[in-house]
Design a protein around this motif. Structure first.
Motif, PDB file in Angstrom:
ATOM      1  N   PHE A   4       9.828  10.459 -18.289  1.00 61.91           N
ATOM      2  CA  PHE A   4       9.953   9.007 -18.235  1.00 61.91           C
ATOM      3  C   PHE A   4       8.921   8.401 -17.293  1.00 61.91           C
ATOM      4  O   PHE A   4       8.266   7.397 -17.615  1.00 61.91           O
ATOM      5  N   TRP A   5       8.732   9.031 -16.131  1.00 56.19           N
ATOM      6  CA  TRP A   5       7.787   8.485 -15.155  1.00 56.19           C
ATOM      7  C   TRP A   5       6.361   8.549 -15.691  1.00 56.19           C
ATOM      8  O   TRP A   5       5.575   7.618 -15.491  1.00 56.19           O
ATOM      9  N   VAL A  18       3.160   6.003  -2.729  1.00 53.89           N
ATOM     10  CA  VAL A  18       4.361   6.763  -3.128  1.00 53.89           C
ATOM     11  C   VAL A  18       4.425   6.912  -4.645  1.00 53.89           C
ATOM     12  O   VAL A  18       4.661   8.006  -5.170  1.00 53.89           O
ATOM     13  N   THR A  19       4.191   5.819  -5.367  1.00 53.87           N
ATOM     14  CA  THR A  19       4.300   5.888  -6.828  1.00 53.87           C
ATOM     15  C   THR A  19       3.195   6.739  -7.436  1.00 53.87           C
ATOM     16  O   THR A  19       3.439   7.491  -8.393  1.00 53.87           O
ATOM     17  N   VAL A  41       0.839  -1.207   0.000  1.00 57.28           N
ATOM     18  CA  VAL A  41       0.000   0.000   0.000  1.00 57.28           C
ATOM     19  C   VAL A  41       0.869   1.249   0.000  1.00 57.28           C
ATOM     20  O   VAL A  41       0.616   2.216  -0.748  1.00 57.28           O
ATOM     21  N   LEU A  42       1.930   1.247   0.824  1.00 54.49           N
ATOM     22  CA  LEU A  42       2.831   2.398   0.885  1.00 54.49           C
ATOM     23  C   LEU A  42       3.505   2.635  -0.465  1.00 54.49           C
ATOM     24  O   LEU A  42       3.599   3.777  -0.941  1.00 54.49           O
ATOM     25  N   ALA A  85      -0.421  -9.719  -6.789  1.00 51.83           N
ATOM     26  CA  ALA A  85      -0.897  -8.474  -6.174  1.00 51.83           C
ATOM     27  C   ALA A  85      -0.459  -7.255  -6.984  1.00 51.83           C
ATOM     28  O   ALA A  85      -1.058  -6.182  -6.879  1.00 51.83           O
ATOM     29  N   GLY A  86       0.580  -7.431  -7.800  1.00 50.41           N
ATOM     30  CA  GLY A  86       1.052  -6.332  -8.636  1.00 50.41           C
ATOM     31  C   GLY A  86       0.014  -5.839  -9.619  1.00 50.41           C
ATOM     32  O   GLY A  86       0.049  -4.676 -10.030  1.00 50.41           O
ATOM     33  N   LEU A  87      -0.922  -6.741  -9.992  1.00 53.65           N
ATOM     34  CA  LEU A  87      -1.994  -6.312 -10.900  1.00 53.65           C
ATOM     35  C   LEU A  87      -2.906  -5.290 -10.229  1.00 53.65           C
ATOM     36  O   LEU A  87      -3.362  -4.334 -10.871  1.00 53.65           O
ATOM     37  N   SER A  88      -3.176  -5.483  -8.944  1.00 53.08           N
ATOM     38  CA  SER A  88      -3.988  -4.513  -8.214  1.00 53.08           C
ATOM     39  C   SER A  88      -3.253  -3.187  -8.069  1.00 53.08           C
ATOM     40  O   SER A  88      -3.853  -2.107  -8.208  1.00 53.08           O
ATOM     41  N   VAL A  89      -1.967  -3.261  -7.795  1.00 50.06           N
ATOM     42  CA  VAL A  89      -1.153  -2.040  -7.705  1.00 50.06           C
ATOM     43  C   VAL A  89      -1.200  -1.291  -9.027  1.00 50.06           C
ATOM     44  O   VAL A  89      -1.419  -0.074  -9.070  1.00 50.06           O
ATOM     45  N   TRP A  90      -1.017  -2.008 -10.107  1.00 49.09           N
ATOM     46  CA  TRP A  90      -1.020  -1.401 -11.445  1.00 49.09           C
ATOM     47  C   TRP A  90      -2.375  -0.766 -11.762  1.00 49.09           C
ATOM     48  O   TRP A  90      -2.445   0.325 -12.323  1.00 49.09           O
ATOM     49  N   ALA A  91      -3.461  -1.443 -11.382  1.00 54.59           N
ATOM     50  CA  ALA A  91      -4.804  -0.907 -11.641  1.00 54.59           C
ATOM     51  C   ALA A  91      -5.003   0.428 -10.920  1.00 54.59           C
ATOM     52  O   ALA A  91      -5.554   1.385 -11.491  1.00 54.59           O
ATOM     53  N   VAL A  92      -4.555   0.499  -9.670  1.00 50.41           N
ATOM     54  CA  VAL A  92      -4.667   1.754  -8.925  1.00 50.41           C
ATOM     55  C   VAL A  92      -3.835   2.847  -9.595  1.00 50.41           C
ATOM     56  O   VAL A  92      -4.278   3.996  -9.755  1.00 50.41           O
ATOM     57  N   GLN A  93      -2.608   2.497  -9.999  1.00 54.83           N
ATOM     58  CA  GLN A  93      -1.748   3.470 -10.669  1.00 54.83           C
ATOM     59  C   GLN A  93      -2.384   3.989 -11.956  1.00 54.83           C
ATOM     60  O   GLN A  93      -2.262   5.169 -12.289  1.00 54.83           O
TER      61      GLN A  93
END
Length: 404
Positions: free
Chosen positions: A68-69, A34-35, A29-30, A166-174
């Motif tokens: 780039f980001w 941050v990202t 979550v952190l 879990a990275g898929l959920s992180v990516w979806a939020v991003q």
């Protein structure tokens, strides 16, 4: 029969469950927060303040990092974002402004803001007219523009590698962070609900005095009042985290601020207003009118207290007080009867409303000479100070103390 390699299978299952980093849920979550905050900072500092409004210059190092980001986190093409945003300012609150909830409805802009943006970003006429000054170097043409969505694909692969499934959920939020915060909240709510420090010519509002979650973009009324300012906060209680980052970059020699909000300078009270007073009035007109609004609110408060003391009817003035300091064209039709009734019952407030409009006309009237406008300002100050209304007298003397 071939038996499965249990070591490989176990390793694959472990990777799917934990990724390379084996982070706990709160660490994931952190990382996500941050990202997404870096993405917000990239949008507000690079795309918005640096590219769209030229309020600041960025050194090549942070400028390229942000580019780039944004490629990784949004697939954003600089010239498209800049063009659509510049058109928003040029056509604000008209049907051509796809960001306007007043032209297209709050539900449309809030829920379909990203879709409206994508549609306008494909408008070649918009790009040709509003994209001047955007980067057009080799890497922009051959990577960031040509392969714009490959960046977000790379971000998905990185998240999967680091966190497993879990990275898929992180990516979806991003991926939804900017469409929700920028296209939905800022473009929608930021022109629909909130408080206004200044009577900007559009419907922009400040959503919150603390611009942290969306990088300072919450201070949207301030931005629309001073669009070429690198700093969005103007009141002592307001905080713009984007400006904090810009200040740090400037101290490091990685940014150069070109413009900030003007500040009304006061000196000795002049016997009469002169051309320098007129210059100060026009240059700081939004701050001057914000000061006038404070005087009107105080006058309304005094009138309400007097009504209470004699047990009068408070309803009309209470309904009208929020509109007393607004430009006539900004007052909704439903509020006009209350406003007219309150003005008729309170001559002091009526006089202040009339003189506010007279003052506003001094920078709206482009047909008069500088000498005539100076004479008009002198006459305005004389009427204010001979009105017998304390708020007008104090305001006029403060105006005569202003200088450019």
């Amino acid at each position: 029969m071939l038996l499965p390699d249990w070591a490989v299978l176990n390793a694959a299952v472990d990777w799917l469950a934990n990724g390379l980093l084996n982070f706990s849920w709160w660490e994931i979550v952190l990382y996500t927060l941050v990202t997404t905050h870096i993405t917000i900072a990239s949008v507000t500092i690079y795309l918005h303040r640096h590219q769209a409004h030229r309020a600041m210059d960025l050194h090549a190092i942070p400028a390229h990092f942000f580019r780039f980001w944004l490629w990784l986190g949004t697939g954003q093409v600089t010239k498209e974002w800049v063009s659509v945003h510049r058109k928003h300012h040029a056509k604000c609150e008209t049907h051509e402004d796809l960001h306007s909830p007043h032209a297209h409805g709050i539900e449309t802009v809030f829920w379909k803001g990203a879709e409206l943006y994508r549609k306008e970003s494909k408008n070649l006429e918009t790009i040709a007219k509003f994209s001047h000054g955007c980067p057009n170097d080799w890497i922009e043409r051959n990577l960031y523009t040509r392969f714009s969505w490959q960046g977000v694909g790379l971000m998905m692969i990185l998240n999967l590698a680091l966190f497993g499934i879990a990275g898929l959920s992180v990516w979806a939020v991003q991926m939804i962070w900017i469409p929700v915060t920028a296209a939905g909240i800022i473009n929608g709510i930021g022109h629909y609900w909130g408080y206004r420090n200044f009577e900007a010519p559009d419907a922009s509002t400040n959503i919150s005095p603390w611009g942290i979650m969306i990088g300072g973009e919450e201070l949207h009324n301030n931005h629309h009042t001073y669009p070429t300012s690198a700093k969005f906060s103007v009141k002592p209680y307001e905080f713009d985290i984007g400006w904090f980052y810009i200040s740090v970059l400037q101290k490091m020699g990685l940014a150069k601020v070109k413009k900030t909000p003007p500040k009304l300078t006061l000196g000795a009270i002049k016997p009469v207003a002169d051309e320098k007073t007129l210059e100060a009035l026009i240059a700081n007109r939004y701050e001057v009118m914000a000061g006038y609004a404070r005087e009107m609110r105080q006058a309304c408060k005094s009138e309400l207290e007097a009504l209470k003391a004699r047990q009068g009817d408070l309803s009309a003035l209470q309904a009208a007080k929020r509109w007393m300091h607004r430009d006539a064209e900004k007052v909704p039709a439903a509020a006009l009867p209350h406003l007219d009734q309150a003005r008729a019952a309170h001559p002091v407030l009526d006089k202040m409303v009339v003189m506010r409009e007279e003052l506003r006309q001094m920078w709206l009237n482009t047909s008069q000479s500088r000498e005539q406008l100076t004479a008009d300002l002198q006459a305005w100050c004389h009427r204010a100070e001979s009105s017998g209304i304390e708020a007008l007298q104090k305001f006029s003397m403060k105006l005569r103390a202003a200088h450019a």
